[in-house]
Enzyme design. Structure first.
Site, short mmCIF file in Angstrom:
data_model
loop_
_atom_site.label_atom_id
_atom_site.label_comp_id
_atom_site.label_asym_id
_atom_site.label_seq_id
_atom_site.Cartn_x
_atom_site.Cartn_y
_atom_site.Cartn_z
N SER A 140 0.84 -1.19 0.00
CA SER A 140 0.00 0.00 0.00
C SER A 140 0.88 1.25 0.00
O SER A 140 1.77 1.36 -0.83
CB SER A 140 -0.97 -0.05 1.19
OG SER A 140 -2.05 0.81 0.98
N HIS A 182 -7.03 -6.13 0.90
CA HIS A 182 -5.88 -5.28 0.61
C HIS A 182 -4.70 -5.72 1.49
O HIS A 182 -4.82 -5.81 2.70
CB HIS A 182 -6.27 -3.83 0.93
CG HIS A 182 -5.21 -2.82 0.64
ND1 HIS A 182 -4.44 -2.84 -0.51
CD2 HIS A 182 -4.79 -1.74 1.34
CE1 HIS A 182 -3.60 -1.81 -0.49
NE2 HIS A 182 -3.78 -1.14 0.62
#
Ligand SMILES: *[C@@H]1O[C@H](CO)[C@@H](O)[C@H](O)[C@H]1NC(C)=O
Ligand SMILES: *[C@@H]1O[C@H](CO)[C@@H](O)[C@H](O)[C@H]1NC(C)=O
Ligand SMILES: *[C@@H]1O[C@H](CO)[C@@H](O)[C@H](O)[C@H]1NC(C)=O
Ligand SMILES: *[C@@H]1O[C@H](CO)[C@@H](O)[C@H](O)[C@H]1NC(C)=O
Length: 386
Positions: free
Chosen positions: A220, A333
């Protein structure tokens, strides 16, 4: 509209149809290598709606050899610092490092000011030193490969990134001043380079890390950081950004420079770079881009096109299988799915263990209506650099 990318997406809403802003950028501060043409102090910024041709220099010359590419690479590096990420300082004038209790401690100083930061090392079991290592932003989010040490990089200690108010906050800015142009990601990249300096300075008998087999990873925001770190330090042999794509992150945080926000974020067609150019800085070294199609805000379609274009640089350099792309959804994620494990293994084993593996990997589970039109986005030809 202009594409992009892993790390973020420069999706402009419209094709730029208005007059060019004055290209009044200041002198590029980064010098190029010996033998390379110096950069013009004023960079022309014409509107380019496609992904800029990596094989044409700012002065318009076509790149045909690997030597010319080395200079073009320097140029791309300088342009990123000038326009998007801010300046990455070199090795500081004062530098000391120690290693004890599995912890690297680094003191960097410039004039009267100095900072100290640490990175802890976790060693693999069941194999012998020295160990290849992954410098992992916040420890990383990948399953730790067998036989690989993890060097935990606390990037937030170097540059804070809570929100827009984090500009100029963190140890990097204690050292270089709160007005340093380096964005948080560039400050992190500086920190990674200092970790490598420390590993190179200290005896291997102390830290037991094989400095010729270093990778970098993160997920991320830390994947964005890992990508930048790999792009801006050629001692890193394998760069593995994980889910580093994004759709719009200029206002949200301080990852990019003030210059980028002011001059380019709303006029991306004049940016002479995109993130295929960022990937190009990693070439010919190893790059495995791990993405996830499940989140629109990761910009999956754009990542796909941008990285499809990036592969052309490795092709031109004759090592197309040193760059891989694996974009698979169906998971949260930063939760690495087992279906991508073979891709990770192939890259780790090739670049950190010098094994002969098949790293020809370019796959995605994007919906079939989300295709990439190369004739529109990358209408330039790919040279075979001699
Ligand atoms: C220079 O850039 C600034 C902002 O980026 C702009 O306001 C100005 O009009 C430009 N031109 C000159 C000649 O200063
Ligand atoms: C940073 O820049 C601002 C605006 O130019 C100035 O007021 C301030 O003194 C500068 N801070 C430092 C630490 O140089
Ligand atoms: C490597 O993998 C690719 C993709 O799966 C495949 O097309 C290719 O044939 C493989 N190469 C070798 C030498 O096995
Ligand atoms: C592709 O199809 C999906 C639904 O199957 C839709 O949500 C998406 O917006 C489509 N993408 C494009 C670019 O049309």
């Amino acid at each position: 509209m202009k594409a992009s990318s892993v790390v973020f997406v420069l999706l402009a809403a419209t094709t730029s149809a208005f007059a060019l802003p004055q290209a009044n950028t200041t002198t590029i501060a980064t010098t190029t290598s010996k033998g390379c043409p110096s950069l013009p102090s004023i960079i022309p910024l014409p509107t380019v709606t496609e992904l800029p041709d990596p094989f044409v220099s700012i002065d318009g010359s076509q790149i045909t050899t690997k030597n010319e590419w080395a200079c073009r690479r320097d140029e791309i590096n300088a342009l990123f610092q000038q326009f998007e990420l801010g300046m990455k300082p070199g090795a500081p004038s004062v530098f000391t490092s120690t290693f004890s209790s599995n912890t690297l401690s680094i003191t960097a100083g410039d004039g009267a000011t100095s900072i100290t930061f640490t990175a802890t090392v976790t060693y693999p079991s069941g194999s012998t030193a020295s160990y290849p290592a992954l410098i992992a932003f916040q420890g990383g989010s990948l399953p730790v490969p067998s036989g690989v040490a993890i060097i935990n990089f606390n990037n937030d200690d170097i540059a804070v990134e809570n929100d827009a108010s984090s500009r100029g906050v963190g140890k990097f800015y204690t050292l270089y001043g709160s007005n340093a142009t380096a964005s948080a990601m560039m400050a992190w990249s500086w920190g990674v380079s200092r970790i490598i300096d420390a590993l190179e300075t200290l005896p291997v008998s102390q830290h037991k890390i094989d400095v010729n087999h270093l990778g970098v990873t993160g997920c991320s925001r830390d994947g964005k950081g890992a990508f930048i770190a790999g792009a801006f330090d050629t001692r890193i042999v394998l760069t593995i950004p994980q889910e580093s794509g994004a759709s719009e992150i200029v206002q949200e945080n301080v990852w990019f420079s003030v210059e980028f926000a002011n001059q380019f974020a709303n006029d991306v067609d004049i940016l002479p770079l995109d993130h295929h150019s960022l990937a190009a800085l990693v070439a010919p070294r190893g790059l495995l881009v791990i993405e996830n199609t499940d989140y629109e805000w990761l910009g999956p379609w754009s990542c796909y096109g941008c990285m499809t274009t990036a592969t052309k640089v490795w092709q031109a350099l004759g090592v197309p299988d040193n760059m891989g792309f694996s974009q698979i959804g169906g998971h949260l994620h930063c939760a690495f799915p087992s279906s991508q494990q073979p891709d990770l293994d192939a890259y780790v084993n090739k670049f950190l263990f010098d094994q002969l593996t098949n790293t020809t990997i370019f796959r995605s589970d994007l919906p079939s209506n989300e295709t990439f039109d190369e004739t529109m986005w990358a209408p330039w030809s790919v040279p075979m650099l001699s």
